[in-house]
Design an enzyme around this catalytic site. Structure first.
Site, PDB file in Angstrom:
ATOM      1  N   ARG A  34     -55.705 154.558  22.060  1.00 53.57           N
ATOM      2  CA  ARG A  34     -54.659 154.111  21.139  1.00 53.57           C
ATOM      3  C   ARG A  34     -54.821 152.653  20.708  1.00 53.57           C
ATOM      4  NH1 ARG A  34     -49.110 156.474  21.060  1.00 53.57           N
ATOM      5  NH2 ARG A  34     -49.416 158.715  21.081  1.00 53.57           N
ATOM      6  N   HIS A  80     -56.179 164.124  14.611  1.00 52.54           N
ATOM      7  CA  HIS A  80     -55.218 163.188  15.204  1.00 52.54           C
ATOM      8  C   HIS A  80     -53.803 163.757  15.093  1.00 52.54           C
ATOM      9  CE1 HIS A  80     -54.492 159.130  16.757  1.00 52.54           C
ATOM     10  NE2 HIS A  80     -53.448 159.028  15.947  1.00 52.54           N
ATOM     11  N   TYR A 125     -47.777 158.853  -3.468  1.00 46.43           N
ATOM     12  CA  TYR A 125     -47.983 158.095  -4.695  1.00 46.43           C
ATOM     13  C   TYR A 125     -49.318 157.363  -4.724  1.00 46.43           C
ATOM     14  CZ  TYR A 125     -42.947 158.802  -5.206  1.00 46.43           C
ATOM     15  OH  TYR A 125     -41.702 159.365  -5.310  1.00 46.43           O
TER      16      TYR A 125
END
Length: 746
Positions: A34, A80, A125
């Site tokens: 991580r 993931h 977007y």
């Protein structure tokens, strides 16, 4: 679990042991999977998976943009399985030119701004593809250079790390917080880091000092100055831990300061807010206005407008550097996961050497992989050449034999690979086979094989290859340093008094302890309005950049800045809102606090002393004890003066006696009751003699006293008749003037 389930089917362990194991497993997961980057490619797992997924989607630098949601969907669905928001934020970070020194993702749309890095548009977007720089991490991926591992559900494979051709962990840096450890690796300049790598390849025993001649220090995306001394930077690179101080860049245009570069990860909007807060608190009298003129062409342009062009700009900026984020300290902790898959803090030399070791392994794997391909192709070409020379027999065997593969192997002494390659040829390819073409390809591949073998066998040639490849990367991607390393004067906040304009003010204190500050010295305190039951007590003239000392009836002193006192437009504020005097105490006097000098403190009991003025200063709201007084005693108005030797004291008692003595006759103390100034006669009843007033006179001055409507002025020569020793009773004033109402020095 049913009641008849055998207990042996379950693992039994103490709760403490289980909790310890579970916590350690979680800690190692956070550290390795991580938060901490790998030294090989400088990426955390989520970043690596994003880059790999984009390459699998064909989003190279020359491709068309694709919606970011497509990339995030592939990353989550294939590699993931975590939150989409966190994944997209990691993707955004790699696309922000103000966050990454060398962005890995080319974004189209709103990807945030320096003022608000998290103001980016939703992933439905924005569009993205990889940058050309990201190709340095991926270009050798399919060449046998890295190990692969199954994805989370075992249906696909993903690389354990990318075969980075650059020490990416130092170029773009990384930050992360794990369990029990963290990492803060600053970004660096590609040219400097690769030149340092080349130096270590040529001279493996190079010292840190020699490397620091090439790597001056970190190089951030913003062009703010690094003001950390070179000695501290070298110490940081030696230990892997330290701090970096960055300072904004500014220019002066007339009476305007233009800030054009900010420290790394500092928001211009926050800077403006910090300066505005000081302006509102009247702590920046030199600044009259602020403007943010930043735009797309000039991302940082903060305008600080000064009161005039005579303002000392350097002093203003040093104050702002000390009190705002125009100067920022960044923590450095070079903690990375090494090639042994363990996290550790290393110095610059350690990281560079370990990455060079990884690069040597990667290039050796790449060369060996290519050598195998070349040898396999040469082996197949030998079979093709044999088939060309015996084309008719090959066709006959393929056409008529039931097991043509085995027949070809037996008849021509071919390997299974060669026989399979011949059988896989189409007739049209077989017809086109020409001996010259096969021999030409054989010659080229044989030359390549010898070159590859020579590189693998010769340490000097292999090292030269590594150096040449790094130099080619410098030529293609190298750029100039952005963050200049300079020596600057240490930032220092100006004293609050220096920041306050020295305007004339008049302080007005009421009998109830209400205070106000009126602008100017021509203030008629009697014309001001007071609350019902309140009245004027005393006025004091001074400057807005001074401090005022208040005295209460218990003999305690308090200190407040004049510029913080309320305006005289209203009725002021009670001092008890800012100070906490003892119960039953009232404020009886005030004086301006000069830089040096003395103050005369006395009580109605006839005792007092001279104290340095700084002994009255107290930042505590509860003040400090200075003059000891009895329950029925009063504190007389204090007197401030500069030199003890130049003054005389005139003490007047309520029974009409006057005593003149030299100021130096009174002892200098810091606190207490003091010593007797004037002997007072006690009488039965309530008419005890008390000290009414004590004033300071310089040589040649006169004393004016008022008693009802009568007034008496004693000139300096006449005052000599009242000279006496300290603690004496003094001389009676003329009849009719022994009940003094006021004493004034003229």
């Amino acid at each position: 679990m049913s009641a008849d389930t055998p207990i042996a089917e379950f693992e039994v362990m103490p709760l403490g042991e289980y909790a310890e194991k579970a916590y350690l497993d979680y800690a190692m997961y956070v550290i390795l999977d991580r938060a901490i980057p790998n030294i090989a490619d400088g990426l955390k797992p989520v970043q690596r998976r994003i880059i790999y997924a984009m390459s699998e989607l064909g989003l190279s630098a020359g491709a068309k943009f694709k919606k970011s949601a497509r990339t995030v969907g592939d990353v989550l669905g294939k590699f993931h399985p975590h939150g989409d928001v966190a994944c997209y934020e990691a993707m955004v970070l790699m696309a922000q030119s103000f966050s990454y020194r060398y962005p890995l993702i080319d974004g189209q749309g709103n990807w945030g701004s320096m003022d608000d890095p998290k103001s980016f548009a939703a992933m439905r977007y924005t569009e993205a593809k990889l940058t050309a720089f990201a190709h340095l991490l991926l270009s050798e991926l399919g060449q046998g250079t890295v190990d692969w591992q199954p994805n989370f559900d075992g249906t696909l494979v993903e690389p354990k790390y990318l075969p980075s051709r650059i020490p990416h962990v130092l170029l773009n840096g990384s930050t992360g917080i794990a369990v029990g450890m963290s990492t803060d690796v600053p970004p660096h300049n590609l040219r400097e880091i690769l030149l340092a790598g080349i130096q270590l390849l040529r001279e493996p025993k190079s010292t840190l000092a020699e490397i620091c001649q090439l790597v001056q220090g970190p190089d951030f995306p913003t062009a703010a100055e690094i003001i950390t001394p070179l000695s501290e930077l070298q110490q940081m690179y030696a230990t892997g831990r330290g701090t970096i101080r960055m300072r904004a860049v500014f220019q002066v245009e007339d009476s305007e300061i233009i800030v054009s570069e900010l420290p790394y990860q500092v928001s211009g909007a926050k800077i403006m807010e910090q300066i505005a807060e000081q302006m509102n608190a009247k702590k920046l009298p030199w600044v009259v206005d602020l403007r943010d003129e930043s735009d797309h062409e000039q991302p940082v342009r903060l305008v600080i407008i000064l009161r005039s062009n005579r303002i000392p700009v350097d002093e203003v900026m040093l104050h702002l550097f000390a009190t705002t984020d125009l100067e920022k300290t960044l923590r450095v902790n070079l903690n990375v996961i090494g090639l042994d898959n363990k996290p550790k803090v290393s110095g610059l030399l350690g990281i560079l050497k370990e990455w060079l070791g990884f690069r040597e392994q990667t290039v050796r794997k790449r060369l060996s992989y290519r050598l195998e391909q070349v040898e396999e192709r040469l082996h197949i070409l030998e079979g093709f050449l044999l088939a060309f020379l015996n084309i008719d027999e090959v066709i006959r065997i393929i056409r008529y034999e039931e097991q043509p593969k085995q027949k070809l192997i037996a008849h021509f002494e071919l390997s299974e690979v060669q026989a399979e390659a011949i059988l896989n040829l189409r007739l049209r390819h077989l017809a086109k086979l020409e001996e010259m073409q096969i021999k030409k390809e054989q010659s080229e591949l044989d030359a390549e094989r010898k070159r590859l073998q020579a590189l693998l066998d010769s340490p000097s040639k292999f090292k030269k290859l590594l150096i040449d490849e790094l130099e080619n990367i410098i030529d293609e991607f190298g750029d100039e340093r952005r963050s200049r390393i300079v020596a600057r004067v240490e930032a220092k906040a100006l004293d609050e008094k220096a920041l306050v304009s020295a305007d004339p003010v008049t302080l007005v204190l009421s009998t109830k302890g209400w205070i106000r500050a009126a602008k100017g010295h021509d203030i008629d305190a009697s014309s001001l309005s007071y609350k019902v039951g309140d009245a004027w007590l005393m006025s004091l003239q001074g400057r807005s950049n001074q401090d005022v000392i208040f005295l209460d009836s218990k003999g305690r002193s308090y200190q407040l800045p004049v510029h913080e006192l309320p305006s005289a437009r209203g009725q002021g504020e009670p001092l008890t809102g800012r100070l906490t005097p003892p119960t039953g105490a009232s404020f009886v006097g005030m004086l301006m606090l000069p830089e040096n000098g003395f103050v005369l403190l006395a009580s109605s009991a006839g005792y007092g002393f001279i104290a340095p003025v700084d002994t009255l200063a107290s930042k505590n709201k509860s003040g400090k004890a200075v003059l000891t007084v009895g329950d029925d005693e009063k504190i007389l108005a204090p007197c401030v003066f500069e030199q003890i030797e130049q003054y005389y004291l005139a003490a007047v008692s309520t029974q009409g006696r006057l005593l003149l003595l030299a100021a130096e006759d009174l002892p200098e103390m810091t606190k207490g009751k003091g010593q007797k100034i004037m002997a007072l006669k006690s009488t039965k009843g309530s008419n005890d003699d008390e000290l009414f007033a004590i004033v300071l006179l310089a040589d040649g001055q006169s004393l004016q006293m008022q008693s009802g409507k009568r007034q008496l002025t004693l000139k300096w020569a006449e005052l000599q008749d009242y000279r006496g020793a300290r603690a004496s009773r003094g001389q009676l004033l003329p009849r009719g003037l022994q009940k003094v109402d006021s004493v004034k020095v003229i």
